[in-house]
Design a protein around this motif. Structure first.
Motif, PDB file in Angstrom:
ATOM      1  N   PRO A  70       0.781  -1.237   0.000  1.00 49.13           N
ATOM      2  CA  PRO A  70       0.000   0.000   0.000  1.00 49.13           C
ATOM      3  C   PRO A  70       0.812   1.287   0.000  1.00 49.13           C
ATOM      4  O   PRO A  70       0.332   2.331  -0.429  1.00 49.13           O
ATOM      5  CB  PRO A  70      -0.860  -0.107   1.260  1.00 49.13           C
ATOM      6  N   LYS A  71       2.063   1.236   0.465  1.00 50.39           N
ATOM      7  CA  LYS A  71       2.877   2.462   0.511  1.00 50.39           C
ATOM      8  C   LYS A  71       4.009   2.423  -0.511  1.00 50.39           C
ATOM      9  O   LYS A  71       4.949   3.211  -0.428  1.00 50.39           O
ATOM     10  CB  LYS A  71       3.423   2.676   1.918  1.00 50.39           C
ATOM     11  N   ASN A  72       3.915   1.492  -1.474  1.00 52.00           N
ATOM     12  CA  ASN A  72       4.919   1.353  -2.534  1.00 52.00           C
ATOM     13  C   ASN A  72       6.349   1.244  -2.002  1.00 52.00           C
ATOM     14  O   ASN A  72       7.270   1.859  -2.528  1.00 52.00           O
ATOM     15  CB  ASN A  72       4.811   2.499  -3.543  1.00 52.00           C
ATOM     16  N   ALA A  73       6.504   0.463  -0.968  1.00 55.19           N
ATOM     17  CA  ALA A  73       7.837   0.264  -0.383  1.00 55.19           C
ATOM     18  C   ALA A  73       8.704  -0.547  -1.336  1.00 55.19           C
ATOM     19  O   ALA A  73       8.228  -1.462  -1.996  1.00 55.19           O
ATOM     20  CB  ALA A  73       7.704  -0.464   0.954  1.00 55.19           C
ATOM     21  N   ARG A  74       9.977  -0.210  -1.387  1.00 57.28           N
ATOM     22  CA  ARG A  74      10.915  -0.970  -2.222  1.00 57.28           C
ATOM     23  C   ARG A  74      11.489  -2.148  -1.448  1.00 57.28           C
ATOM     24  O   ARG A  74      11.915  -3.129  -2.027  1.00 57.28           O
ATOM     25  CB  ARG A  74      12.041  -0.063  -2.706  1.00 57.28           C
ATOM     26  N   ASP A  75      11.493  -2.029  -0.144  1.00 57.53           N
ATOM     27  CA  ASP A  75      12.017  -3.070   0.726  1.00 57.53           C
ATOM     28  C   ASP A  75      10.917  -4.095   1.023  1.00 57.53           C
ATOM     29  O   ASP A  75       9.814  -3.726   1.439  1.00 57.53           O
ATOM     30  CB  ASP A  75      12.517  -2.422   2.026  1.00 57.53           C
ATOM     31  N   VAL A  76      11.200  -5.372   0.815  1.00 53.09           N
ATOM     32  CA  VAL A  76      10.214  -6.439   1.027  1.00 53.09           C
ATOM     33  C   VAL A  76       9.710  -6.445   2.468  1.00 53.09           C
ATOM     34  O   VAL A  76       8.503  -6.582   2.714  1.00 53.09           O
ATOM     35  CB  VAL A  76      10.822  -7.818   0.658  1.00 53.09           C
ATOM     36  N   MET A  77      10.598  -6.291   3.438  1.00 58.58           N
ATOM     37  CA  MET A  77      10.178  -6.312   4.849  1.00 58.58           C
ATOM     38  C   MET A  77       9.253  -5.144   5.157  1.00 58.58           C
ATOM     39  O   MET A  77       8.287  -5.296   5.901  1.00 58.58           O
ATOM     40  CB  MET A  77      11.401  -6.311   5.774  1.00 58.58           C
ATOM     41  N   ALA A  78       9.533  -3.980   4.581  1.00 58.06           N
ATOM     42  CA  ALA A  78       8.641  -2.827   4.777  1.00 58.06           C
ATOM     43  C   ALA A  78       7.284  -3.098   4.138  1.00 58.06           C
ATOM     44  O   ALA A  78       6.241  -2.746   4.699  1.00 58.06           O
ATOM     45  CB  ALA A  78       9.274  -1.567   4.187  1.00 58.06           C
ATOM     46  N   GLN A  79       7.282  -3.738   2.978  1.00 53.30           N
ATOM     47  CA  GLN A  79       6.021  -4.078   2.313  1.00 53.30           C
ATOM     48  C   GLN A  79       5.193  -5.013   3.187  1.00 53.30           C
ATOM     49  O   GLN A  79       4.001  -4.794   3.393  1.00 53.30           O
ATOM     50  CB  GLN A  79       6.296  -4.731   0.959  1.00 53.30           C
ATOM     51  N   ILE A  80       5.828  -6.043   3.710  1.00 51.55           N
ATOM     52  CA  ILE A  80       5.119  -7.000   4.581  1.00 51.55           C
ATOM     53  C   ILE A  80       4.569  -6.275   5.805  1.00 51.55           C
ATOM     54  O   ILE A  80       3.423  -6.490   6.207  1.00 51.55           O
ATOM     55  CB  ILE A  80       6.057  -8.155   4.999  1.00 51.55           C
ATOM     56  N   MET A  85       0.028  -4.184   8.933  1.00 51.05           N
ATOM     57  CA  MET A  85      -0.682  -3.133   9.671  1.00 51.05           C
ATOM     58  C   MET A  85      -2.078  -2.914   9.093  1.00 51.05           C
ATOM     59  O   MET A  85      -3.048  -2.765   9.842  1.00 51.05           O
ATOM     60  CB  MET A  85       0.105  -1.822   9.654  1.00 51.05           C
ATOM     61  N   ALA A  86      -2.196  -2.901   7.761  1.00 51.38           N
ATOM     62  CA  ALA A  86      -3.502  -2.713   7.120  1.00 51.38           C
ATOM     63  C   ALA A  86      -4.445  -3.848   7.505  1.00 51.38           C
ATOM     64  O   ALA A  86      -5.624  -3.622   7.803  1.00 51.38           O
ATOM     65  CB  ALA A  86      -3.339  -2.631   5.604  1.00 51.38           C
ATOM     66  N   LEU A  87      -3.932  -5.060   7.536  1.00 53.37           N
ATOM     67  CA  LEU A  87      -4.741  -6.215   7.912  1.00 53.37           C
ATOM     68  C   LEU A  87      -5.141  -6.158   9.389  1.00 53.37           C
ATOM     69  O   LEU A  87      -6.300  -6.391   9.738  1.00 53.37           O
ATOM     70  CB  LEU A  87      -3.949  -7.487   7.621  1.00 53.37           C
ATOM     71  N   MET A  88      -4.196  -5.846  10.239  1.00 50.69           N
ATOM     72  CA  MET A  88      -4.474  -5.787  11.679  1.00 50.69           C
ATOM     73  C   MET A  88      -5.526  -4.734  12.012  1.00 50.69           C
ATOM     74  O   MET A  88      -6.299  -4.908  12.955  1.00 50.69           O
ATOM     75  CB  MET A  88      -3.180  -5.519  12.465  1.00 50.69           C
TER      76      MET A  88
END
Length: 183
Positions: A70-80, A85-88
């Motif tokens: 959702p925030k177009n993160a380039r880092d996989v861990m940030a994406q997860i 957070m969106a799911l929680m």
């Protein structure tokens, strides 16, 4: 506080066994299915809508989509983490949470029916099924989930997993009601 959902759910019961709730009265919890991913293909959406209509004969169903990354993160861990957070934010304290994960417990159709029946015996307000994004689920959901299951030994694309889950939820309800869909 997570609801202790599946106190009597036994993931080790043999597949193919008869569901203990078949033809018994089961409290029909509303089901929410949360999928992390990109926009669905039209054919997948049509199948999902068809199964939602079928499932409405047994319980309420809500289909929720969360955009992958959702925030177009380039880092996989940030994406997860962002997807986590969106799911929680969608999980309520009294939800029974079922995480679909490639490392989850392998369950058969009768076991899924028992899981639904068991959840109905708790104080849960709804039964939430979570399908993760391309890199899986984050730590918060893993800690919050009441149970983690897998639909197949194969790794499934989130759209395919959704179609399989929808069909299996419908099959589970026909098992619970003793209907002829499941032989």
């Amino acid at each position: 506080m997570a609801v202790s959902v599946l106190a009597s759910f036994n993931p080790n019961s043999p597949p193919g066994g008869r569901c203990k709730y078949t033809r018994q009265s089961v409290r029909a919890l509303p089901i929410r299915i949360v999928t992390v991913g990109k926009k669905r293909q039209r054919g997948v959406q049509l199948i999902v809508e068809d199964y939602i209509e079928k499932l409405k004969n047994y319980c309420g169903v809500e289909d929720v989509q969360i955009r992958s990354n959702p925030k177009n993160a380039r880092d996989v861990m940030a994406q997860i983490e962002h997807e986590d957070m969106a799911l929680m934010n969608l999980i309520k304290p009294n939800d029974s949470v079922v995480m679909l994960d490639e490392n989850g417990v392998d369950v058969g159709s009768e076991q899924l029916a028992e899981l639904i029946g068991d959840a109905g015996q708790t104080g849960a307000s709804s039964l939430l099924f979570c399908i993760g994004g391309p890199y899986g689920h984050g730590r918060q959901l893993r800690d919050r989930a009441n149970v983690s299951i897998k639909l197949s030994s194969l790794v499934l694309n989130h759209q395919i997993a959704l179609v399989v889950l929808m069909e299996q939820l419908y099959r589970a309800w026909t098992i619970l009601k003793g209907q002829k869909y499941h032989h």
